[in-house]
Write a protein that holds these residues in place. Sequence first.
Motif, PDB file in Angstrom:
ATOM      1  N   ILE A  96      69.301  21.302 -46.923  1.00 16.97           N
ATOM      2  CA  ILE A  96      68.628  20.527 -47.960  1.00 16.97           C
ATOM      3  C   ILE A  96      69.308  19.199 -48.273  1.00 16.97           C
ATOM      4  CG2 ILE A  96      67.709  22.624 -49.013  1.00 16.97           C
ATOM      5  CD1 ILE A  96      69.818  22.370 -51.185  1.00 16.97           C
ATOM      6  N   ASP A  97      70.502  18.967 -47.766  1.00 21.48           N
ATOM      7  CA  ASP A  97      71.223  17.759 -48.155  1.00 21.48           C
ATOM      8  C   ASP A  97      70.972  16.596 -47.212  1.00 21.48           C
ATOM      9  OD1 ASP A  97      72.837  19.368 -46.261  1.00 21.48           O
ATOM     10  OD2 ASP A  97      74.175  17.635 -46.352  1.00 21.48           O
ATOM     11  N   LYS A  98      70.374  16.875 -46.031  1.00 25.64           N
ATOM     12  CA  LYS A  98      70.316  15.810 -45.043  1.00 25.64           C
ATOM     13  C   LYS A  98      68.988  15.768 -44.303  1.00 25.64           C
ATOM     14  CE  LYS A  98      73.216  13.824 -41.380  1.00 25.64           C
ATOM     15  NZ  LYS A  98      74.424  14.036 -40.527  1.00 25.64           N
ATOM     16  N   ASN A  99      68.828  16.622 -43.291  1.00 28.66           N
ATOM     17  CA  ASN A  99      67.697  16.465 -42.373  1.00 28.66           C
ATOM     18  C   ASN A  99      66.601  17.513 -42.513  1.00 28.66           C
ATOM     19  OD1 ASN A  99      68.983  18.694 -41.364  1.00 28.66           O
ATOM     20  ND2 ASN A  99      69.671  17.726 -39.470  1.00 28.66           N
ATOM     21  N   GLN A 100      66.720  18.397 -43.511  1.00 29.73           N
ATOM     22  CA  GLN A 100      65.727  19.442 -43.748  1.00 29.73           C
ATOM     23  C   GLN A 100      65.458  20.273 -42.481  1.00 29.73           C
ATOM     24  OE1 GLN A 100      62.226  17.723 -45.636  1.00 29.73           O
ATOM     25  NE2 GLN A 100      63.230  17.847 -47.594  1.00 29.73           N
TER      26      GLN A 100
END
Length: 277
Positions: free
Chosen positions: A262-266
């Motif tokens: 959830i913090d970057k590229n899903q």
Amino acid sequence: MAIYAIGDVQGCYDPLMRLLDKIRFDPRQDTLWFAGDLVNRGKQSLETLRFVRSLRDAAVCVLGNHDVSLLAAFHGLRKPHKSLKILTEAHDYPELMEWLAQRPLLHVDTSLGYAMSHAGIPPQWDLATAQACAREVEQQFVSPTLPLWLAHVYGDQPNRWNPTDSLFDRHRYILNAFTRMRYCHIDGSLDFEEKGKPNETVAQLPHMASELIPWFKYPTKQNLGLTVLFGHWSTLGYHNEDYVIALDTGCVWGGQLSAFRIDKNQQLTCIQCDDYG
């Protein structure tokens, strides 16, 4: 640093370890968000609880309905599932239950743009209402009167939100909404019977096609301003649409265990599981 949200583990410790190996989880810098139901049915609920607890700040976990049932069993209010026998006989069972009772019903990170609860957020609630309701009930889980409170909040009614309800009725609705919700009726009341996938449910129950609505598709659902992560609905499986992401991919039923970054590229990462059901 990476942050992953993980669907219902339900005591499937070995699959969880394989999934963490696959995503190269490093507790020194990464964080895991667990969508509830750490325990039940799987063969290794004890190992799962011990592991997640050992992660400390590297793990966030919300309470699921099976976690709540385990707490009720610990206080003598319910019979634990047969798969939990080893856990209930463990020397650290009381300490694990104390830790579990301190888990939230709702986790919100506005900087990332996500909220997480086990079953979702009722469509009638805005974010402020959801957070206030979660805090109100979370306080009960860390209260000395928890056994008495749990004895009063089991049940299916009321199934419609009314903030002026009596204390126990309001708390019963809040707990059910965060941990058991799947479908709403057209009047906004919650349905606790139907568990099937939406399209299959309509095919099997055509007379209910206009009556049963997934909570996240309710016509007047509030805009929360962030994406809701949830588990609980194994027949729905992975579902990513209109600011909701379902993550229970049925590991304990021979499906998969899933981690969503959830913090970057899903990115979604899954591993196949054994059938413990």
